[in-house]
Design an enzyme around this catalytic site. Sequence first.
Site, mmCIF file in Angstrom:
data_model
loop_
_atom_site.group_PDB
_atom_site.id
_atom_site.type_symbol
_atom_site.label_atom_id
_atom_site.label_comp_id
_atom_site.label_asym_id
_atom_site.label_seq_id
_atom_site.Cartn_x
_atom_site.Cartn_y
_atom_site.Cartn_z
ATOM 1 N N ASP A 132 0.853 -1.201 0.000
ATOM 2 C CA ASP A 132 0.000 0.000 0.000
ATOM 3 C C ASP A 132 0.883 1.242 0.000
ATOM 4 O OD1 ASP A 132 -2.251 1.542 0.079
ATOM 5 O OD2 ASP A 132 -2.750 1.130 2.166
ATOM 6 N N HIS A 203 -9.516 -1.653 -7.881
ATOM 7 C CA HIS A 203 -9.290 -0.473 -7.042
ATOM 8 C C HIS A 203 -8.341 0.531 -7.696
ATOM 9 C CE1 HIS A 203 -8.935 2.010 -3.557
ATOM 10 N NE2 HIS A 203 -7.668 1.696 -3.347
HETATM 11 C C1 HEM Z 1 -9.502 -0.825 2.907
HETATM 12 C C2 HEM Z 1 -9.391 0.139 2.036
HETATM 13 C C3 HEM Z 1 -8.281 0.236 1.041
HETATM 14 C C4 HEM Z 1 -7.286 -0.641 0.723
HETATM 15 C C5 HEM Z 1 -7.013 -2.022 1.304
HETATM 16 C C6 HEM Z 1 -6.484 -0.016 -0.308
HETATM 17 C C7 HEM Z 1 -5.387 -0.595 -0.885
HETATM 18 C C8 HEM Z 1 -4.694 -0.075 -1.968
HETATM 19 C C9 HEM Z 1 -3.628 -0.723 -2.678
HETATM 20 C C10 HEM Z 1 -3.082 -2.113 -2.333
HETATM 21 C C11 HEM Z 1 -3.223 0.092 -3.673
HETATM 22 C C12 HEM Z 1 -2.144 -0.193 -4.739
HETATM 23 C C13 HEM Z 1 -0.779 0.278 -4.383
HETATM 24 C C14 HEM Z 1 -0.635 1.753 -4.178
HETATM 25 O O1 HEM Z 1 -0.470 2.540 -5.130
HETATM 26 O O2 HEM Z 1 -0.724 2.153 -3.022
HETATM 27 C C15 HEM Z 1 -4.020 1.289 -3.583
HETATM 28 C C16 HEM Z 1 -3.903 2.368 -4.409
HETATM 29 C C17 HEM Z 1 -4.607 3.533 -4.253
HETATM 30 N N1 HEM Z 1 -5.640 3.761 -3.378
HETATM 31 FE FE1 HEM Z 1 -6.360 2.480 -2.030
HETATM 32 N N2 HEM Z 1 -7.008 1.216 -0.585
HETATM 33 C C18 HEM Z 1 -8.116 1.403 0.220
HETATM 34 C C19 HEM Z 1 -8.937 2.510 0.248
HETATM 35 C C20 HEM Z 1 -8.764 3.622 -0.519
HETATM 36 C C21 HEM Z 1 -9.605 4.787 -0.484
HETATM 37 C C22 HEM Z 1 -10.819 4.974 0.420
HETATM 38 C C23 HEM Z 1 -9.079 5.674 -1.372
HETATM 39 C C24 HEM Z 1 -9.545 7.078 -1.722
HETATM 40 C C25 HEM Z 1 -10.810 7.458 -1.654
HETATM 41 C C26 HEM Z 1 -7.922 5.072 -1.964
HETATM 42 C C27 HEM Z 1 -7.085 5.680 -2.862
HETATM 43 C C28 HEM Z 1 -6.035 5.050 -3.521
HETATM 44 C C29 HEM Z 1 -5.213 5.709 -4.519
HETATM 45 C C30 HEM Z 1 -5.280 7.169 -4.948
HETATM 46 C C31 HEM Z 1 -4.316 4.750 -4.997
HETATM 47 C C32 HEM Z 1 -3.245 4.938 -6.076
HETATM 48 C C33 HEM Z 1 -3.925 4.825 -7.433
HETATM 49 C C34 HEM Z 1 -2.968 5.123 -8.576
HETATM 50 O O3 HEM Z 1 -2.775 6.302 -8.890
HETATM 51 O O4 HEM Z 1 -2.422 4.144 -9.115
HETATM 52 N N3 HEM Z 1 -7.771 3.828 -1.433
HETATM 53 N N4 HEM Z 1 -4.904 1.175 -2.539
#
Ligand code: HEM
Length: 292
Positions: A132, A203
Amino acid sequence: MTAQSAIFEPVPAHARHLFFDLNPTVHPRAALQALAAACDGRSAVLGVGVAVAQALAVSVTGLRGFPLLPDARPAIPVTQRALWVWLRGSEPGDLLRRGHALQALIAPAFRLTQAIDCFRHRDSRDLTGYEDGTENPKGAAAVDAAVVQGQGAGLDGSSFAAVQQWLHDFPAFDAMQRAEQDACLGRCRDDNKELADAPESAHVKRTAQEDFEPEAFVVRRSMPWVAGADAGLVFLAFGKSFDSFEAQLRRMTGHDDGITDALFSFTRPLTGGYYWCPPVAGNAIDLSALGS
Ligand code: HEM
């Protein structure tokens, strides 16, 4: 212009999130000043909710409450509090005791309503095993994404934090095949590479920061939590406003195209709040935008 420095640091080994409500019978200014002096922005990050600004009869440009999204599927809870403190360190016992001291310092103006203990999982992974934070902007891009600039003293150096506690359904996650799990996130768990054929519900497709107009970059500092048999992620994102987070959340919940984020097949938010994180002056938080 100095932001609370924890915004730009990797997540610590341990953390404790504290949420406080206002006591309407006590004016909050003295307690806030004491708290600001006790927070350095590195081991203790301070965020102020809109109710505090209202109680002080000031308005901070961009500070608002967590949005109601009545059409969101699934439902996105709003649990806006008056104050948020993010304690960071390496010893959970020390964080607990530091929290006690802060709680006593700001009583009876503020009352603790929730505390969540967090920890870093391996090399900063969610408890599902996915890394993450990979796509977090770095260096100058992180400052551009997360810090207010060009708005004048008291506001410059501040940041807007969105905080949500998510509860994972581990049996639901474990019942999926690996390919299905990877498709939910849009990344391969083993090598963290983005899937070339990720579905639109993945996601990372829902939240791809450069795919928004304007682009929606944030600096994420989420950490896993566990309490008894329950566990999940405390999602934490810093932005120069709340707009990028809100655009991402709306797309995750189907507002843009009717497609909801596949994450919801194994996790859901329990809480949600918005907090303005004032800049730092010297070793303490600068509350001048609040008239203090
Ligand atoms: C339990 C809830 C969540 C989990 C387990 C989760 C997990 C992850 C993972 C594994 C990634 C891919 C690696 C990374 O770039 O960090 C990611 C990307 C991302 N997540 Fe989440 N996330 C969660 C909730 C959220 C929420 C609520 C938001 C915003 C409203 C969010 C925004 C983002 C963004 C902006 C990225 C990068 C996307 C990109 O530009 O490639 N995430 N998240």
